[in-house]
Enzyme design. Structure first.
Site, short mmCIF file in Angstrom:
data_model
loop_
_atom_site.label_atom_id
_atom_site.label_comp_id
_atom_site.label_asym_id
_atom_site.label_seq_id
_atom_site.Cartn_x
_atom_site.Cartn_y
_atom_site.Cartn_z
N GLU A 156 -15.54 -3.39 -1.74
CA GLU A 156 -16.55 -4.31 -2.29
C GLU A 156 -17.81 -4.28 -1.43
O GLU A 156 -18.93 -4.20 -1.96
CB GLU A 156 -15.96 -5.72 -2.34
CG GLU A 156 -16.83 -6.74 -3.05
CD GLU A 156 -16.11 -8.07 -3.23
OE1 GLU A 156 -14.94 -8.20 -2.80
OE2 GLU A 156 -16.71 -8.99 -3.81
N ASP A 169 -7.22 2.08 -8.18
CA ASP A 169 -7.54 3.45 -8.63
C ASP A 169 -7.78 3.47 -10.14
O ASP A 169 -6.99 2.92 -10.90
CB ASP A 169 -6.39 4.40 -8.29
CG ASP A 169 -6.12 4.48 -6.78
OD1 ASP A 169 -6.91 3.90 -6.02
OD2 ASP A 169 -5.14 5.12 -6.39
N GLU A 190 0.86 -1.19 0.00
CA GLU A 190 0.00 0.00 0.00
C GLU A 190 0.90 1.23 0.00
O GLU A 190 1.89 1.26 0.70
CB GLU A 190 -0.92 -0.04 1.23
CG GLU A 190 -1.70 1.22 1.51
CD GLU A 190 -2.56 1.70 0.34
OE1 GLU A 190 -3.34 0.90 -0.23
OE2 GLU A 190 -2.43 2.89 -0.02
N THR A 205 -13.73 -7.21 0.12
CA THR A 205 -12.83 -6.12 0.53
C THR A 205 -13.70 -5.01 1.11
O THR A 205 -14.93 -5.04 1.00
CB THR A 205 -12.04 -5.59 -0.68
OG1 THR A 205 -12.85 -4.67 -1.42
CG2 THR A 205 -11.56 -6.70 -1.60
N LYS A 245 -8.27 9.49 -16.80
CA LYS A 245 -7.73 10.24 -17.96
C LYS A 245 -6.79 9.36 -18.78
O LYS A 245 -5.94 8.66 -18.23
CB LYS A 245 -6.94 11.46 -17.47
CG LYS A 245 -7.81 12.50 -16.78
CD LYS A 245 -7.09 13.84 -16.72
CE LYS A 245 -7.99 14.88 -16.12
NZ LYS A 245 -7.65 15.18 -14.73
N1 SAH Z 1 -8.11 -2.96 -1.90
C1 SAH Z 1 -8.87 -2.12 -0.97
C2 SAH Z 1 -8.64 -0.61 -1.24
C3 SAH Z 1 -9.04 -0.13 -2.60
S1 SAH Z 1 -8.62 1.58 -2.91
C4 SAH Z 1 -10.35 -2.48 -1.07
O1 SAH Z 1 -10.74 -3.12 -2.05
O2 SAH Z 1 -11.11 -2.13 -0.17
C5 SAH Z 1 -7.12 1.38 -3.82
C6 SAH Z 1 -5.90 1.35 -2.90
O3 SAH Z 1 -4.76 1.09 -3.69
C7 SAH Z 1 -5.65 2.69 -2.19
O4 SAH Z 1 -5.44 2.45 -0.82
C8 SAH Z 1 -4.40 3.22 -2.88
O5 SAH Z 1 -3.59 4.01 -2.02
C9 SAH Z 1 -3.69 1.94 -3.30
N2 SAH Z 1 -2.84 2.10 -4.48
C10 SAH Z 1 -3.24 2.58 -5.67
N3 SAH Z 1 -2.21 2.62 -6.53
C11 SAH Z 1 -1.14 2.13 -5.88
C12 SAH Z 1 0.22 1.93 -6.25
N4 SAH Z 1 0.66 2.26 -7.46
N5 SAH Z 1 1.06 1.42 -5.33
C13 SAH Z 1 0.61 1.10 -4.09
N6 SAH Z 1 -0.66 1.27 -3.68
C14 SAH Z 1 -1.53 1.78 -4.56
#
Ligand code: SAH
Length: 215
Positions: free
Chosen positions: A195, A117, A68, A192, A121
């Protein structure tokens, strides 16, 4: 993920015995961190960690590493792990772009991506965790027979992800569904945080499982 600055979270992460600090030093030697040769599964973007902690508790014979980039959410997982003390689970606070510096060729058996994420874009497409740039990084760490399992409620991101895997000569799609909770793949599904929220809202959850083609 909406971010709050959690005071002291960086310090807590630095002090926790469950976070790996100098992660590149363990490349090729993750078995020494766990003290066994069990398979290694990782989750990239684990947020507060509900998913990976449930899996680690259910599967003591699998080693888990949660990745994370933000300390403000990771700190919640660490607090839970301080209570649960699961011996098969560690965390790394890092940007996933550098993943191939942390794990060696074939060291990882499974990669979970949950509600990554979307980076909507076009010019940010390469930052999506299922972009071809990331798939190439996964090729560098995944066992030949290893899988990447991705869940999202974001249909655009999901379609993009299917396209990226199909466009690559290295990857094949084992299965996919546009509505996980109405499909056969829901069996054994671990929810999650995101989810749970999206299912309550009535959003369909997409899921795909991909792996490398035999060469
Ligand atoms: N997996 C969790 C959170 C989803 S939100 C769930 O399903 O509830 C997406 C998470 O991925 C965020 O906490 C964000 O900080 C992390 N994240 C996104 N891109 C990332 C990257 N390149 N490296 C590490 N963490 C990342």
């Amino acid at each position: 993920m909406r971010l709050r600055n959690v005071p002291g979270s960086r310090e807590l992460i630095a002090d926790s015995r469950f976070t790996i600090k100098n992660e590149t030093e363990y490349r090729g030697k993750w078995n020494t961190v766990f003290g066994n040769d069990h398979p290694l599964h990782i989750e990239i973007g684990m947020g507060k960690g509900q998913f990976i902690m449930t899996l680690a508790e259910k599967n003591p014979d699998i080693n888990y590493v949660g990745i994370e980039k933000y300390s403000s959410v990771l700190v919640r997982a660490i607090e839970k792990q301080e209570e649960m003390n699961l011996p098969n689970l560690f965390f790394i606070r890092m940007e996933a772009e550098n993943i191939a510096e942390v794990f060696d060729q074939g060291e990882v058996e499974r990669i979970y991506l949950n509600f990554s994420d979307p980076w909507p874009k076009d010019r940010h497409a390469k930052r999506r965790l299922t972009s071809m740039q990331f798939l190439e990084r996964y090729e560098q760490i995944l066992k030949k027979e290893g899988h990447v399992i991705f869940k999202t409620d974001n249909r655009e991101l999901f379609d993009f992800s299917l396209e990226q895997a199909m466009a690559s000569s290295h990857w094949k799609i084992f299965n996919h569904t546009f509505d996980l909770h109405q499909s056969e793949y829901v069996e054994g599904n671990v929810m999650t945080e995101y989810e749970t929220k999206f299912v309550e809202k009535g959003n369909a959850i997409c899921r795909m499982e991909i792996g490398q083609k035999e060469t």
